[in-house]
Design a protein around this motif. Sequence first.
Motif, PDB file in Angstrom:
ATOM      1  N   SER A  32      29.776 -23.638  43.362  1.00  0.00           N
ATOM      2  CA  SER A  32      28.619 -23.149  42.698  1.00  0.00           C
ATOM      3  C   SER A  32      27.822 -23.571  41.348  1.00  0.00           C
ATOM      4  CB  SER A  32      29.930 -21.886  41.412  1.00  0.00           C
ATOM      5  OG  SER A  32      30.609 -22.979  40.661  1.00  0.00           O
ATOM      6  N   THR A  72      30.956 -19.611  34.597  1.00  0.00           N
ATOM      7  CA  THR A  72      31.819 -18.288  35.255  1.00  0.00           C
ATOM      8  C   THR A  72      31.397 -18.293  32.853  1.00  0.00           C
ATOM      9  OG1 THR A  72      31.645 -18.013  36.652  1.00  0.00           O
ATOM     10  CG2 THR A  72      32.429 -16.575  35.223  1.00  0.00           C
ATOM     11  N   SER A 110      29.335  -9.571  30.210  1.00  0.00           N
ATOM     12  CA  SER A 110      28.469 -10.315  30.690  1.00  0.00           C
ATOM     13  C   SER A 110      27.572  -9.983  32.480  1.00  0.00           C
ATOM     14  CB  SER A 110      30.103 -11.753  31.363  1.00  0.00           C
ATOM     15  OG  SER A 110      30.274 -11.198  31.892  1.00  0.00           O
ATOM     16  N   PHE A 161      25.260 -11.011  35.267  1.00  0.00           N
ATOM     17  CA  PHE A 161      24.547 -12.637  35.577  1.00  0.00           C
ATOM     18  C   PHE A 161      23.052 -12.045  36.227  1.00  0.00           C
ATOM     19  CE2 PHE A 161      24.352 -14.600  40.554  1.00  0.00           C
ATOM     20  CZ  PHE A 161      24.812 -15.755  39.576  1.00  0.00           C
ATOM     21  N   TYR A 201      24.393 -16.635  34.040  1.00  0.00           N
ATOM     22  CA  TYR A 201      25.656 -15.452  33.235  1.00  0.00           C
ATOM     23  C   TYR A 201      24.753 -15.532  31.686  1.00  0.00           C
ATOM     24  CZ  TYR A 201      28.532 -14.317  36.206  1.00  0.00           C
ATOM     25  OH  TYR A 201      29.780 -13.829  37.283  1.00  0.00           O
ATOM     26  N   TRP A 214      33.494 -21.647  29.029  1.00  0.00           N
ATOM     27  CA  TRP A 214      32.453 -21.849  30.081  1.00  0.00           C
ATOM     28  C   TRP A 214      33.682 -22.590  31.196  1.00  0.00           C
ATOM     29  CZ3 TRP A 214      27.995 -18.714  30.758  1.00  0.00           C
ATOM     30  CH2 TRP A 214      27.359 -18.068  29.467  1.00  0.00           C
TER      31      TRP A 214
END
Length: 77
Positions: free
Chosen positions: A34, A38, A49, A51, A58, A75
Amino acid sequence: CRDSKGELHEFGSDWRTDECHDCSCSRSGINCCSSFATPSGYDEKKCVSIFDKENCTYKVVEKDDHSKECPVHIWVG
């Protein structure tokens, strides 16, 4: 290397998928991870949150007022 969409990539190439994953092709295959972190450790009762797929990030904002950002303590990614 052939990705999940069936597209071919040259050895040594790098690309970002539509799902915001950074991938690379080597002789041993494709490696993806990724490209975003997140959020975790924020007030989930007060905040949400969101995206941003265009920027692969985010943002954590108050549920009642999306112009107000919430503090995020952790995070993950």
